[in-house]
Design a protein around this motif. Structure first.
Motif, short mmCIF file in Angstrom:
data_model
loop_
_atom_site.label_atom_id
_atom_site.label_comp_id
_atom_site.label_asym_id
_atom_site.label_seq_id
_atom_site.Cartn_x
_atom_site.Cartn_y
_atom_site.Cartn_z
N TYR A 4 0.85 -1.18 0.00
CA TYR A 4 0.00 0.00 0.00
C TYR A 4 0.89 1.25 0.00
O TYR A 4 1.43 1.64 1.02
CB TYR A 4 -0.92 0.00 1.23
CG TYR A 4 -1.76 -1.24 1.33
CD1 TYR A 4 -1.67 -2.07 2.43
CD2 TYR A 4 -2.62 -1.60 0.31
CE1 TYR A 4 -2.43 -3.22 2.52
CE2 TYR A 4 -3.38 -2.74 0.39
CZ TYR A 4 -3.30 -3.55 1.49
OH TYR A 4 -4.05 -4.68 1.58
N ARG A 5 1.07 1.86 -1.19
CA ARG A 5 1.99 2.99 -1.33
C ARG A 5 1.34 4.31 -0.93
O ARG A 5 2.02 5.26 -0.60
CB ARG A 5 2.51 3.07 -2.77
CG ARG A 5 3.26 1.82 -3.20
CD ARG A 5 4.48 1.56 -2.32
NE ARG A 5 5.22 0.39 -2.76
CZ ARG A 5 6.23 0.45 -3.62
NH1 ARG A 5 6.58 1.60 -4.15
NH2 ARG A 5 6.86 -0.65 -3.96
N SER A 6 0.03 4.43 -1.04
CA SER A 6 -0.65 5.67 -0.69
C SER A 6 -0.87 5.74 0.81
O SER A 6 -0.76 4.73 1.51
CB SER A 6 -1.98 5.74 -1.42
OG SER A 6 -2.80 4.65 -1.05
N PRO A 7 -1.19 6.94 1.34
CA PRO A 7 -1.50 7.04 2.77
C PRO A 7 -2.71 6.18 3.12
O PRO A 7 -3.56 5.90 2.28
CB PRO A 7 -1.81 8.53 2.97
CG PRO A 7 -1.20 9.23 1.79
CD PRO A 7 -1.25 8.25 0.66
N LEU A 8 -2.78 5.80 4.38
CA LEU A 8 -3.85 4.93 4.85
C LEU A 8 -4.59 5.54 6.03
O LEU A 8 -3.98 6.20 6.88
CB LEU A 8 -3.29 3.58 5.29
CG LEU A 8 -2.73 2.64 4.23
CD1 LEU A 8 -2.12 1.42 4.89
CD2 LEU A 8 -3.82 2.22 3.25
N LEU A 99 -12.41 13.94 9.88
CA LEU A 99 -11.87 12.93 8.97
C LEU A 99 -11.94 13.39 7.51
O LEU A 99 -11.03 13.09 6.73
CB LEU A 99 -12.59 11.60 9.17
CG LEU A 99 -12.27 10.91 10.50
CD1 LEU A 99 -13.19 9.71 10.72
CD2 LEU A 99 -10.82 10.47 10.54
N HIS A 100 -12.98 14.11 7.16
CA HIS A 100 -13.06 14.66 5.80
C HIS A 100 -11.88 15.60 5.56
O HIS A 100 -11.26 15.58 4.49
CB HIS A 100 -14.38 15.40 5.59
CG HIS A 100 -15.51 14.53 5.16
ND1 HIS A 100 -15.51 13.81 3.98
CD2 HIS A 100 -16.70 14.23 5.76
CE1 HIS A 100 -16.64 13.13 3.86
NE2 HIS A 100 -17.37 13.36 4.94
N GLU A 105 -6.50 16.45 2.84
CA GLU A 105 -5.08 16.83 2.89
C GLU A 105 -4.16 15.72 2.38
O GLU A 105 -2.95 15.94 2.26
CB GLU A 105 -4.69 17.16 4.33
CG GLU A 105 -5.41 18.38 4.90
CD GLU A 105 -5.24 18.47 6.42
OE1 GLU A 105 -4.58 17.56 7.00
OE2 GLU A 105 -5.77 19.42 7.01
N ARG A 106 -4.72 14.54 2.11
CA ARG A 106 -3.91 13.37 1.75
C ARG A 106 -4.44 12.74 0.47
O ARG A 106 -5.17 11.75 0.51
CB ARG A 106 -3.92 12.35 2.89
CG ARG A 106 -3.25 12.86 4.16
CD ARG A 106 -3.66 12.04 5.38
NE ARG A 106 -2.88 12.37 6.56
CZ ARG A 106 -3.09 13.45 7.32
NH1 ARG A 106 -4.07 14.29 7.01
NH2 ARG A 106 -2.31 13.68 8.37
N PRO A 107 -4.08 13.28 -0.69
CA PRO A 107 -4.57 12.71 -1.96
C PRO A 107 -4.21 11.23 -2.08
O PRO A 107 -3.10 10.82 -1.75
CB PRO A 107 -3.83 13.54 -3.01
CG PRO A 107 -3.49 14.83 -2.32
CD PRO A 107 -3.22 14.46 -0.89
N VAL A 129 -13.33 7.70 -0.06
CA VAL A 129 -12.02 7.07 -0.23
C VAL A 129 -12.24 5.60 -0.56
O VAL A 129 -13.23 5.00 -0.14
CB VAL A 129 -11.14 7.21 1.03
CG1 VAL A 129 -10.95 8.69 1.38
CG2 VAL A 129 -11.72 6.46 2.22
N PRO A 130 -11.30 4.99 -1.29
CA PRO A 130 -11.43 3.55 -1.57
C PRO A 130 -11.04 2.70 -0.37
O PRO A 130 -10.29 3.14 0.51
CB PRO A 130 -10.47 3.32 -2.73
CG PRO A 130 -9.49 4.43 -2.66
CD PRO A 130 -10.18 5.59 -2.01
N VAL A 131 -11.53 1.47 -0.35
CA VAL A 131 -11.12 0.49 0.64
C VAL A 131 -9.88 -0.24 0.11
O VAL A 131 -9.92 -0.80 -0.98
CB VAL A 131 -12.24 -0.53 0.92
CG1 VAL A 131 -11.77 -1.60 1.91
CG2 VAL A 131 -13.48 0.18 1.45
N ALA A 132 -8.81 -0.19 0.87
CA ALA A 132 -7.58 -0.87 0.44
C ALA A 132 -7.74 -2.38 0.57
O ALA A 132 -8.28 -2.86 1.56
CB ALA A 132 -6.40 -0.40 1.30
N PRO A 133 -7.28 -3.12 -0.43
CA PRO A 133 -6.63 -2.72 -1.68
C PRO A 133 -7.55 -2.83 -2.89
O PRO A 133 -7.10 -3.20 -3.97
CB PRO A 133 -5.49 -3.74 -1.75
CG PRO A 133 -6.14 -5.02 -1.25
CD PRO A 133 -7.15 -4.59 -0.21
#
Length: 423
Positions: A4-8, A99-100, A105-107, A129-133
């Motif tokens: 998971y490379r994007s912020p979580l 949370l929004h 702030e975290r694309p 936001v999407p659910v990882a992964p």
């Protein structure tokens, strides 16, 4: 976690209807006490949403060991609400706007839940936001259905039968037939295990012999599973991850249990005779392919017992992030230098004779040269924050092999004067 490379948003939704009914608030709150350990998953820019607050000392300790700036991770504490999932508790605490703002702030940020339940999927949609992964399309309905089904005893028995996974002889029944089914099973076996369909961690489990009163369903109408109580020699598990291309083995190990409840873990799994470890992994792979066929992507595990007849019997599946996966990630991250090619590790619990603050407990370990040191490739980690009573500690021990971690655990128990916690 490396994939998971994007912020979580690490979403510690212990208050979920995935493992037990969400109305079992006291049980879920007891499990949620371990939510602070999710800090070991965190990387700079991540957000932890937790039902239990983290002490400043623990956050600093984890950040130091992970070599992550302490202020680079945001923690949002959500007071749990009896009888509702975590997403509803977020709404009632009026934290959605917070949370929004954090997500804006975290694309590219994604939600990583402990349990992939319907509430978590809806929560991610409300946050946008999407659910990882799973990506923008999210998990298929069939993935959610498979996860819910395989977190039940009845669902696992049905799928295990299709996949050739060995189970103890048993019957599924409704609440109205529970007493009758128990009597019928006791006519064949001296002792039986009685399990609510949706249960975990020993919740609702009972063992009944021919001289015991026959149980009644109470408020649970069913279904129930009644199984032959096996003469278990060892309790083991395999943890894997499902992918469309095929399952991946994460780790396996031996569970420390008492009266059916999980109290610790040791990995890797020892099988000198070569009698069951391969079979356990084979079962895990079969289940992973089944999950992937339904669109599920993520961690899962199978618990099993090695019986006195020398054969392995599966007891349940857990399609979620279990109590051992986060510590396994922690061990991998702490071993960043690769000093240990195949680390051994254990999880344990103990009650100290004296009370300790978190910083004092860490100081004691360092003074006794027991604290984790990457340069040595071994040591103790207090992975779950200070306990409320300042005595009931959870710990991990990491080392080169199982004899070494056992030796370090004995030294830890002596240094902190720890008594074994049996439940």
């Amino acid at each position: 976690m490396e994939q998971y490379r994007s912020p979580l948003i690490v979403y510690a939704n212990f208050h979920s209807d995935m493992a037990v009914e969400v109305t079992a608030h006291d049980v879920l709150s007891r499990w949620a006490e371990q939510a602070p350990r999710k800090i070991w998953l965190m990387r700079p820019g991540d957000v932890l949403v937790t039902p239990v607050s983290l002490s400043t000392a623990f956050r600093g300790y984890a950040a130091e060991l992970l070599r992550v700036p302490a202020d680079s991770v945001t923690v949002v504490t959500v007071p749990p609400v009896r009888g509702v999932p975590m997403a509803e508790a977020v709404r009632r605490a009026r934290l959605m706007d917070t949370l929004h703002s954090l997500t804006a702030e975290r694309p590219g940020i994604q939600l990583l839940p402990v349990a992939l339940d319907t509430s978590a999927v809806d929560f991610a949609a409300r946050l946008g936001v999407p659910v990882a992964p799973y990506g923008p399309k999210g998990p298929k309905a069939s993935a959610l259905e498979a996860a819910y089904r395989l977190n039940t005893k009845n669902g696992f028995r049905a799928v295990a039968g299709e996949l050739g996974i060995r189970l103890a002889p048993g019957e599924v029944c409704g609440g109205t037939n529970l007493s009758r089914t128990v009597r019928a099973m006791l006519a064949r076996y001296e002792r039986v295990a009685v399990k609510p369909d949706r249960s975990a961690g020993g919740y609702g489990l009972s063992f009944v012999s021919r001289t015991d009163p026959v149980p009644t369903p109470g408020e649970r109408a069913g279904p129930w599973v009644v199984e032959q109580c096996l003469d278990a020699v060892r309790a083991v598990s395999v943890q894997m991850e499902a992918f469309p291309a095929g399952p991946r083995l994460l780790f396996s190990g031996e569970m420390r249990t008492t009266t059916g409840s999980f109290v610790g873990y040791v990995s890797p799994l020892e099988d000198r005779a070569g009698t069951f470890a391969d079979e356990l992994e084979h079962w895990g792979s079969a289940l992973g392919r089944h999950l992937a066929a339904h669109g599920y992507v993520g961690p899962y595990g199978i618990d099993a017992v090695l019986a006195s007849d020398g054969r392995l019997y599966a007891t349940e599946s857990n399609v979620r992030r279990t109590a051992t996966i986060t510590p396994w990630v922690m061990v991998d991250r702490l071993n960043r230098t690769g000093k240990l090619s195949d680390p051994a590790w254990l999880l344990g619990r103990g009650r100290s004779r004296a009370q300790h603050g978190f910083a004092d407990a860490v100081g004691l370990l360092r003074a006794e040269e027991l604290a984790w040191e990457s340069s040595r490739g071994e040591g103790v980690v207090l992975y779950a924050d200070a306990p409320a009573d300042r005595r009931s500690w959870r710990y991990a021990v990491i080392g080169a092999n199982r004899p070494r971690v056992t030796e370090l655990e004995a030294a830890l128990r002596n240094a902190m004067k720890l008594e074994v916690i049996l439940g």
